[in-house]
Design a protein around this motif. Sequence first.
Motif, PDB file in Angstrom:
ATOM      1  N   LYS A 106       0.828  -1.198   0.000  1.00 25.48           N
ATOM      2  CA  LYS A 106       0.000   0.000   0.000  1.00 25.48           C
ATOM      3  C   LYS A 106       0.872   1.262   0.000  1.00 25.48           C
ATOM      4  O   LYS A 106       0.561   2.249  -0.682  1.00 25.48           O
ATOM      5  N   VAL A 107       1.971   1.243   0.751  1.00 29.61           N
ATOM      6  CA  VAL A 107       2.876   2.396   0.769  1.00 29.61           C
ATOM      7  C   VAL A 107       3.515   2.595  -0.601  1.00 29.61           C
ATOM      8  O   VAL A 107       3.636   3.725  -1.090  1.00 29.61           O
ATOM      9  N   VAL A 108       3.902   1.486  -1.245  1.00 29.34           N
ATOM     10  CA  VAL A 108       4.515   1.576  -2.580  1.00 29.34           C
ATOM     11  C   VAL A 108       3.517   2.117  -3.595  1.00 29.34           C
ATOM     12  O   VAL A 108       3.865   2.943  -4.450  1.00 29.34           O
ATOM     13  N   VAL A 109       2.271   1.681  -3.525  1.00 33.74           N
ATOM     14  CA  VAL A 109       1.248   2.169  -4.452  1.00 33.74           C
ATOM     15  C   VAL A 109       1.049   3.668  -4.274  1.00 33.74           C
ATOM     16  O   VAL A 109       0.984   4.430  -5.253  1.00 33.74           O
ATOM     17  N   ILE A 110       0.947   4.111  -3.036  1.00 31.39           N
ATOM     18  CA  ILE A 110       0.772   5.543  -2.776  1.00 31.39           C
ATOM     19  C   ILE A 110       1.971   6.332  -3.275  1.00 31.39           C
ATOM     20  O   ILE A 110       1.821   7.369  -3.938  1.00 31.39           O
ATOM     21  N   ALA A 111       3.171   5.844  -2.987  1.00 31.51           N
ATOM     22  CA  ALA A 111       4.386   6.545  -3.413  1.00 31.51           C
ATOM     23  C   ALA A 111       4.505   6.583  -4.929  1.00 31.51           C
ATOM     24  O   ALA A 111       4.937   7.600  -5.495  1.00 31.51           O
ATOM     25  N   SER A 112       4.107   5.500  -5.605  1.00 31.53           N
ATOM     26  CA  SER A 112       4.236   5.434  -7.062  1.00 31.53           C
ATOM     27  C   SER A 112       3.347   6.446  -7.767  1.00 31.53           C
ATOM     28  O   SER A 112       3.642   6.856  -8.895  1.00 31.53           O
ATOM     29  N   GLY A 113       2.255   6.848  -7.133  1.00 22.98           N
ATOM     30  CA  GLY A 113       1.395   7.863  -7.728  1.00 22.98           C
ATOM     31  C   GLY A 113       1.741   9.265  -7.301  1.00 22.98           C
ATOM     32  O   GLY A 113       1.645  10.220  -8.091  1.00 22.98           O
ATOM     33  N   CYS A 114       2.174   9.424  -6.051  1.00 21.11           N
ATOM     34  CA  CYS A 114       2.473  10.757  -5.521  1.00 21.11           C
ATOM     35  C   CYS A 114       3.783  11.322  -6.053  1.00 21.11           C
ATOM     36  O   CYS A 114       3.971  12.545  -6.061  1.00 21.11           O
ATOM     37  N   VAL A 115       4.694  10.463  -6.484  1.00 23.95           N
ATOM     38  CA  VAL A 115       6.033  10.942  -6.836  1.00 23.95           C
ATOM     39  C   VAL A 115       6.027  11.815  -8.089  1.00 23.95           C
ATOM     40  O   VAL A 115       6.861  12.725  -8.214  1.00 23.95           O
ATOM     41  N   TRP A 116       5.078  11.589  -9.012  1.00 18.38           N
ATOM     42  CA  TRP A 116       5.159  12.278 -10.305  1.00 18.38           C
ATOM     43  C   TRP A 116       4.912  13.770 -10.231  1.00 18.38           C
ATOM     44  O   TRP A 116       5.688  14.547 -10.807  1.00 18.38           O
ATOM     45  N   PRO A 117       3.857  14.252  -9.589  1.00 22.40           N
ATOM     46  CA  PRO A 117       3.718  15.720  -9.505  1.00 22.40           C
ATOM     47  C   PRO A 117       4.869  16.385  -8.771  1.00 22.40           C
ATOM     48  O   PRO A 117       5.292  17.486  -9.132  1.00 22.40           O
ATOM     49  N   VAL A 118       5.412  15.719  -7.743  1.00 23.63           N
ATOM     50  CA  VAL A 118       6.550  16.293  -7.018  1.00 23.63           C
ATOM     51  C   VAL A 118       7.783  16.328  -7.916  1.00 23.63           C
ATOM     52  O   VAL A 118       8.478  17.351  -8.011  1.00 23.63           O
ATOM     53  N   LEU A 119       8.046  15.223  -8.598  1.00 18.31           N
ATOM     54  CA  LEU A 119       9.216  15.127  -9.467  1.00 18.31           C
ATOM     55  C   LEU A 119       9.158  16.141 -10.602  1.00 18.31           C
ATOM     56  O   LEU A 119      10.118  16.895 -10.835  1.00 18.31           O
TER      57      LEU A 119
END
Length: 259
Positions: free
Chosen positions: A122-135
């Motif tokens: 679940k943490v990986v799924v959340i991180a995989s989606g959240c990283v793009w706008p930040v990046l």
Amino acid sequence: MRRFLLRLAFTVALPAVLLAVWWAASDSNTDVYWPPLRTILKTFPDVWTAERLRTDALPSVLRLAGGYATAAVAGVTLGTVIGSYRRVRAVCEPVLEFLRAVPPPVLIPVIMLFAGIGDTMKVVVIASGCVWPVLLNTVEGVRAVDSVMAETARSYGITGAARLRHVVLRSASPQIFAGLRQALSIGIILMVISEMFAASSGLGFTVVQFQRGFAIPDMWTGILVLGLLGFVLSVLFQLVERRALGWYHGLRDSTRRSR
């Protein structure tokens, strides 16, 4: 203090109006799938006890925090590197565009293969989606660093970590926070979606269980909890943003006054 109270009033005004409209529109409703708001609010304290908040809401918040923090660190770090070096950006940009186009929920079955069905997935799924706008916002923010400011820092011997902290990241921070704001809403959505797959706790799991058990008012109370969670996190984010970007908002306000 007066300004803070006025801002708080504006923040609460629209949700209060929407709740009032919902109450009036649903008060005489007899549809089992759309119970009146008064029924939902009456059910709320019976469903969301302190024990349920501990067993369902708290794990969701911790998973969201873990995925969001991971995405923030990875996004800012990689975005700073990619935005600072043209050749690195030229190499990485096609790959980033490909990965960004893949919806994170589609990756859940793949992530389950190597991360299991526990909290790590679940943490990986959340991180995989959240990283793009930040990046992506970090890359654009770093690229947009004022050339005069960069040359001035170089002429004064400000290099290395000092240049990165006081020139690059400070200049890019408004766009970084814009990416973090977008990532927060994406994280809440992915938190719920990830908890609908092979979970035994969490807000998403609880809402689905209520729906499967035909406990419709209980299901709506779960939706209200998610809305309240998003509202509280948004307010907290605004407070952090105003404090971290105080210099930026002050500069923008002074520019507006001068016009």
